[in-house]
Design a protein around this motif. Sequence first.
Motif, PDB file in Angstrom:
ATOM      1  N   VAL A   1     -41.757  -1.816  -9.870  1.00  0.00           N
ATOM      2  CA  VAL A   1     -42.064  -0.391  -9.853  1.00  0.00           C
ATOM      3  C   VAL A   1     -43.579  -0.229  -9.748  1.00  0.00           C
ATOM      4  O   VAL A   1     -44.333  -0.885 -10.469  1.00  0.00           O
ATOM      5  N   GLY A   2     -44.009   0.629  -8.828  1.00  0.00           N
ATOM      6  CA  GLY A   2     -45.438   0.851  -8.606  1.00  0.00           C
ATOM      7  C   GLY A   2     -45.975   0.121  -7.390  1.00  0.00           C
ATOM      8  O   GLY A   2     -47.045   0.457  -6.893  1.00  0.00           O
TER       9      GLY A   2
ATOM     10  N   THR B   1     -41.097   3.720  -6.586  1.00  0.00           N
ATOM     11  CA  THR B   1     -41.303   4.445  -7.841  1.00  0.00           C
ATOM     12  C   THR B   1     -40.204   4.237  -8.872  1.00  0.00           C
ATOM     13  O   THR B   1     -40.375   4.662 -10.018  1.00  0.00           O
ATOM     14  N   GLU B   2     -39.100   3.622  -8.485  1.00  0.00           N
ATOM     15  CA  GLU B   2     -37.984   3.426  -9.412  1.00  0.00           C
ATOM     16  C   GLU B   2     -37.468   2.003  -9.341  1.00  0.00           C
ATOM     17  O   GLU B   2     -37.558   1.355  -8.298  1.00  0.00           O
ATOM     18  N   ALA B   3     -36.870   1.564 -10.445  1.00  0.00           N
ATOM     19  CA  ALA B   3     -36.201   0.259 -10.461  1.00  0.00           C
ATOM     20  C   ALA B   3     -34.805   0.466  -9.884  1.00  0.00           C
ATOM     21  O   ALA B   3     -33.930   1.025 -10.536  1.00  0.00           O
ATOM     22  N   LYS B   4     -34.637   0.062  -8.647  1.00  0.00           N
ATOM     23  CA  LYS B   4     -33.364   0.189  -7.934  1.00  0.00           C
ATOM     24  C   LYS B   4     -33.479  -0.583  -6.626  1.00  0.00           C
ATOM     25  O   LYS B   4     -34.524  -1.143  -6.324  1.00  0.00           O
ATOM     26  N   THR B   5     -32.411  -0.596  -5.846  1.00  0.00           N
ATOM     27  CA  THR B   5     -32.475  -1.196  -4.519  1.00  0.00           C
ATOM     28  C   THR B   5     -32.727  -0.085  -3.502  1.00  0.00           C
ATOM     29  O   THR B   5     -32.008   0.915  -3.473  1.00  0.00           O
ATOM     30  N   TYR B   6     -33.776  -0.259  -2.709  1.00  0.00           N
ATOM     31  CA  TYR B   6     -34.109   0.671  -1.635  1.00  0.00           C
ATOM     32  C   TYR B   6     -33.585   0.078  -0.330  1.00  0.00           C
ATOM     33  O   TYR B   6     -33.636  -1.142  -0.132  1.00  0.00           O
ATOM     34  N   TYR B   7     -33.147   0.948   0.578  1.00  0.00           N
ATOM     35  CA  TYR B   7     -32.626   0.519   1.868  1.00  0.00           C
ATOM     36  C   TYR B   7     -33.404   1.227   2.972  1.00  0.00           C
ATOM     37  O   TYR B   7     -33.565   2.445   2.949  1.00  0.00           O
TER      38      TYR B   7
ATOM     39  N   GLU C   1     -38.345  -3.327 -13.032  1.00  0.00           N
ATOM     40  CA  GLU C   1     -39.447  -3.011 -13.944  1.00  0.00           C
ATOM     41  C   GLU C   1     -40.218  -4.297 -14.207  1.00  0.00           C
ATOM     42  O   GLU C   1     -39.628  -5.357 -14.330  1.00  0.00           O
ATOM     43  N   TYR C   2     -41.523  -4.165 -14.330  1.00  0.00           N
ATOM     44  CA  TYR C   2     -42.334  -5.330 -14.658  1.00  0.00           C
ATOM     45  C   TYR C   2     -42.379  -5.484 -16.170  1.00  0.00           C
ATOM     46  O   TYR C   2     -42.666  -4.533 -16.887  1.00  0.00           O
TER      47      TYR C   2
END
Length: 185
Positions: A74-75, A120-126, A146-147
Amino acid sequence: MRFSFLLQFQFKQLKMFGMAAEAVTTVAVVAVAGWLLFGVEGRQPVLHRVGGGKYTWTTNINFTDWSIHEHFYVGDWLYFGFDKHIYNVLEVSKTSYESCNDKDFIFNITRGGRDVFNLTEAKTYYFLSGRGFCFQGMKVAVFVEEYSPPISPPNLPNISPSLHPLIWPFSLLLSINISMANSFF
């Protein structure tokens, strides 16, 4: 017996030095608080060049292989470098990603061909490229987490092994001193 003697000796010294010991405790507490709040192992956001290069959002790149060898947090940012007259970059759902559907995209990040996207979020982006290029492999899934910094004690300077038995009692003394200081406030 030896530990009891050391503790009594250190406690007497503590009472004897009074305010000096409180000052040392205050400095120690501030240092530890700063270390905990700001971290010595903080992490700055990383810019990931999608595909690994400056202009690698194109065909004939194995984006799956690239993404599984990266760590996204994230970030962080994704950089897409491409010819905007030929390709585009769309954020899509998992279903659209799997079927290469560019009609129901979530967000079109295409601006100038050197475009960035903030994770911006902890998830899987496609992501995929429309205009039929997705079917030629221009799609990437990015797993973002998340780190969490590794938990480790601060590094102690190299000291003589003969002094090692004194470190633990000193640590205990510091914690007792902190407890005592807290009881006064």
